[in-house]
Design a protein around this motif. Structure first.
Motif, mmCIF file in Angstrom:
data_model
loop_
_atom_site.group_PDB
_atom_site.id
_atom_site.type_symbol
_atom_site.label_atom_id
_atom_site.label_comp_id
_atom_site.label_asym_id
_atom_site.label_seq_id
_atom_site.Cartn_x
_atom_site.Cartn_y
_atom_site.Cartn_z
ATOM 1 N N LEU A 1 -20.019 28.734 -34.902
ATOM 2 C CA LEU A 1 -20.507 30.021 -34.421
ATOM 3 C C LEU A 1 -19.747 30.395 -33.154
ATOM 4 C CD1 LEU A 1 -24.408 29.729 -34.734
ATOM 5 C CD2 LEU A 1 -22.917 31.261 -36.039
ATOM 6 N N PRO A 2 -19.744 31.676 -32.796
ATOM 7 C CA PRO A 2 -19.251 32.058 -31.475
ATOM 8 C C PRO A 2 -20.403 32.076 -30.466
ATOM 9 C CG PRO A 2 -19.640 34.021 -32.761
ATOM 10 C CD PRO A 2 -20.046 32.845 -33.627
ATOM 11 N N MET A 3 -20.134 31.678 -29.246
ATOM 12 C CA MET A 3 -21.090 31.981 -28.190
ATOM 13 C C MET A 3 -21.124 33.488 -28.008
ATOM 14 S SD MET A 3 -20.310 29.066 -25.276
ATOM 15 C CE MET A 3 -18.513 29.219 -25.397
ATOM 16 N N PRO A 4 -22.304 34.091 -27.888
ATOM 17 C CA PRO A 4 -22.340 35.535 -27.643
ATOM 18 C C PRO A 4 -21.542 35.881 -26.383
ATOM 19 C CG PRO A 4 -24.512 34.728 -28.216
ATOM 20 C CD PRO A 4 -23.652 33.522 -28.023
ATOM 21 N N LEU B 1 -14.565 30.823 -27.583
ATOM 22 C CA LEU B 1 -15.999 31.015 -27.856
ATOM 23 C C LEU B 1 -16.526 30.173 -29.016
ATOM 24 C CD1 LEU B 1 -16.022 34.926 -27.649
ATOM 25 C CD2 LEU B 1 -16.643 33.323 -25.828
ATOM 26 N N ARG B 2 -15.649 29.705 -29.886
ATOM 27 C CA ARG B 2 -16.102 28.998 -31.087
ATOM 28 C C ARG B 2 -16.618 27.605 -30.740
ATOM 29 N NH1 ARG B 2 -11.691 28.190 -35.670
ATOM 30 N NH2 ARG B 2 -10.916 26.667 -34.158
ATOM 31 N N PHE B 3 -17.745 27.239 -31.354
ATOM 32 C CA PHE B 3 -18.251 25.876 -31.207
ATOM 33 C C PHE B 3 -18.822 25.408 -32.539
ATOM 34 C CE2 PHE B 3 -22.003 28.454 -30.536
ATOM 35 C CZ PHE B 3 -23.048 27.711 -31.068
ATOM 36 N N ALA B 4 -18.754 24.106 -32.757
ATOM 37 C CA ALA B 4 -19.306 23.507 -33.973
ATOM 38 C C ALA B 4 -20.771 23.162 -33.746
ATOM 39 C CB ALA B 4 -18.515 22.256 -34.345
ATOM 40 N N MET B 5 -21.608 23.553 -34.668
ATOM 41 C CA MET B 5 -23.032 23.254 -34.555
ATOM 42 C C MET B 5 -23.257 21.758 -34.751
ATOM 43 S SD MET B 5 -24.413 26.506 -36.783
ATOM 44 C CE MET B 5 -26.123 25.962 -36.762
ATOM 45 N N PRO B 6 -24.124 21.125 -33.947
ATOM 46 C CA PRO B 6 -24.410 19.708 -34.142
ATOM 47 C C PRO B 6 -25.132 19.475 -35.471
ATOM 48 C CG PRO B 6 -25.896 20.661 -32.509
ATOM 49 C CD PRO B 6 -24.868 21.699 -32.809
#
Length: 225
Positions: A180-183, A150-155
């Motif tokens: 952030l995690p995707m909900p 679920l984790r992604f780096a914000m652009p």
């Protein structure tokens, strides 16, 4: 009124720039761009799905107590909600809807926890702001979210926007990474197998709490067999 209808109503007012939000259209366009890019990345399709095994976790609640997934599953099925933080109005509305649904989960023998990257102080704020009676757990660096995919780096352009809005995620989370995690929402049976999974890269879309009841009934049946 369903959870999604409440979220949609808020979104209309927010994106129209109505008071007290008064958000410029350029901000909305930037948020739309980031959401569209996350959807196009296919990240949600790589997250854990029904049939996968739950990654074990041990996370702290706001009082510093360690909460272990193994202990939760020893008592019954488990509902897990990943959310972004107390600063996110969509997340707060979701937490309130889960609180309202908690008695139905408990009738089926299930526990409910919510997980976010924010530090324990802000987890406590989530509890107090939304009058919650279920645990909010802190996931430092989004490590457990990463284990779920679920984790992604914000652009960079979204980080710049958040900074301009004084939304200081490193301060909220105690982590400089701007991730952030995707909900996401999961139902896990006592054997640790995921029975229900809903992941949405569009943070304005959340499943209804009632959507999990069939999986919880299945989990209760399995436990009784």
């Amino acid at each position: 009124m369903t959870l999604q209808s409440k979220l949609d109503a808020f979104k209309v007012d927010f994106e129209a720039g109505k008071p007290p939000y008064n958000v410029p259209h350029s901000v909305i366009e930037t948020m739309h761009r980031a959401t569209a890019e996350l959807i196009a990345s296919g990240a949600a399709g790589r997250a854990l799905k029904a049939g996968d095994k739950l990654p074990d976790f041990a996370l702290s609640d706001p009082d510093g107590n360690m909460v272990l997934s193994a202990d939760l599953l020893s008592r019954g099925p488990l509902v897990i909600s990943f959310y972004r933080g107390v600063w996110c109005p969509y997340c707060n509305m979701e937490l309130q809807a889960l609180q309202d649904a908690l008695p139905r989960f408990q009738e089926l023998g299930a526990s409910l926890v919510a997980i976010s990257p924010q530090n324990p102080v802000n987890s406590r704020k989530s509890i107090d702001k939304n009058n919650l009676t279920f645990p909010i757990l802190s996931d430092p660096h989004n490590d457990i979210a990463a284990a779920f995919g679920l984790r992604f780096a914000m652009p960079d352009y979204l980080v710049a926007l958040y900074k301009s809005l004084k939304n200081d995620l490193p301060a909220f989370n105690g982590d400089p990474s701007w991730t952030l995690p995707m909900p996401a929402r999961y139902v896990v049976g006592q054997d640790g197998v995921i029975l229900y999974a809903e992941v949405n890269p569009d943070y304005t879309r959340r499943p209804e709490p009632e959507d999990m009841l069939p999986a919880l009934r299945l989990a209760a049946t399995q436990a009784a067999a």
